[in-house]
Design an enzyme around this catalytic site. Structure first.
Site, PDB file in Angstrom:
ATOM      1  CE  LYS A  83      -4.294   0.917   2.197  1.00  0.00           C
ATOM      2  NZ  LYS A  83      -4.833   0.658   3.627  1.00  0.00           N
TER       3      LYS A  83
HETATM    4  C1  E4P Z   1      -8.011   0.910   3.915  1.00  0.00           C
HETATM    5  O1  E4P Z   1      -7.370   0.557   2.932  1.00  0.00           O
HETATM    6  C2  E4P Z   1      -7.993   2.361   4.518  1.00  0.00           C
HETATM    7  O2  E4P Z   1      -6.844   2.667   5.149  1.00  0.00           O
HETATM    8  C3  E4P Z   1      -9.303   2.727   5.578  1.00  0.00           C
HETATM    9  O3  E4P Z   1     -10.498   2.019   4.948  1.00  0.00           O
HETATM   10  C4  E4P Z   1      -9.376   3.853   5.991  1.00  0.00           C
HETATM   11  O4  E4P Z   1     -10.491   4.080   6.952  1.00  0.00           O
HETATM   12  P1  E4P Z   1     -10.877   5.512   8.079  1.00  0.00           P
HETATM   13  O5  E4P Z   1     -10.958   6.460   7.163  1.00  0.00           O
HETATM   14  O6  E4P Z   1     -11.980   4.886   8.553  1.00  0.00           O
HETATM   15  O7  E4P Z   1      -9.800   5.553   8.829  1.00  0.00           O
END
Ligand code: E4P
Length: 213
Positions: A83
């Protein structure tokens, strides 16, 4: 639509995976920090629980450092997806990792322009953030629809992961807008099976079954 779980909590992953509907896992530095464990340790455990794409996020800001962190992470298991942040350094790292055959997930996407950059860089996955966009007063549904349109207009192969899902409405509009995948926090995942009329129906059937005996 494929359903991923958005957590680094091993118990949650084990429980939800036991229902047979979890196709992948996404983590981020906040989710890893919540567990109070090292990223590598958590990832080693997750790959043994779910046979699908497992996103592990780099914590570096410079392309070279991102690539240096990504390569050993990608060697943990064939299902690891790196990521990367939506920055110029992240885009550069995406291009390099893609050329090495390493799968990537470009995260923190909030616009079609950003999506175009990630798709041009060959991102395997792209994560538009629905909840955070809603918090800022923008239409998350429209963003997903627009990215799907642009992706299909040009034949990019990048898969869209609807991320930052806070409720069932986000999940449902993501599926209607054509996201390939939704990554869902455990609390929202557990609500997917619930409906007051299902509860009521179960009670009616249970009462009826007692009457028959
Ligand atoms: C997943 O890939 C993301 O990092 C996550 O869904 C972010 O979620 P949030 O905005 O609730 O922190």
């Amino acid at each position: 639509m494929k359903l991923f779980i958005d957590t680094a909590n091993i118990q949650d992953i084990r429980e939800m995976a036991s229902y047979g509907i979890v196709s992948g896992v996404t983590t981020n530095p906040s989710l890893i920090a919540k567990e109070g464990r090292k990223l590598e340790d958590v990832i080693h455990e997750i790959v043994s629980l779910v046979d699908g794409p497992i996103s592990a996020e780099v914590a570096e800001g410079k392309c070279e450092d991102m690539v240096n962190q990504a390569i050993p992470l990608s060697k943990i298991h064939k299902n690891i997806v790196i990521k990367l942040p939506m920055t110029w350094e992240g885009i550069k790292a995406c291009k390099i990792l893609t050329s090495k055959g390493i799968h990537t997930n470009v995260t923190l996407c909030f616009s079609v322009s950003q999506a175009l950059l990630a798709m041009e860089a060959g991102a395997t996955y792209l994560s538009p953030f629905m909840g955070r966009l809603d918090d800022a007063g923008f239409e998350a549904e429209e963003l997903i629809q627009d990215i799907v349109t642009v992706r299909d207009n040009y034949g990019y192969e990048t898969k869209l992961i609807a991320a930052s899902i806070r409720n069932l409405h986000h999940l449902e509009i993501a599926s209607l807008a054509g996201a390939d995948i939704a990554t869902i926090p455990t609390a929202v995942f557990k609500k997917m099976v619930e409906h007051p009329l299902t509860e009521k129906g179960l009670q009616i059937f249970a009462d009826a079954a007692k009457g028959v005996k």
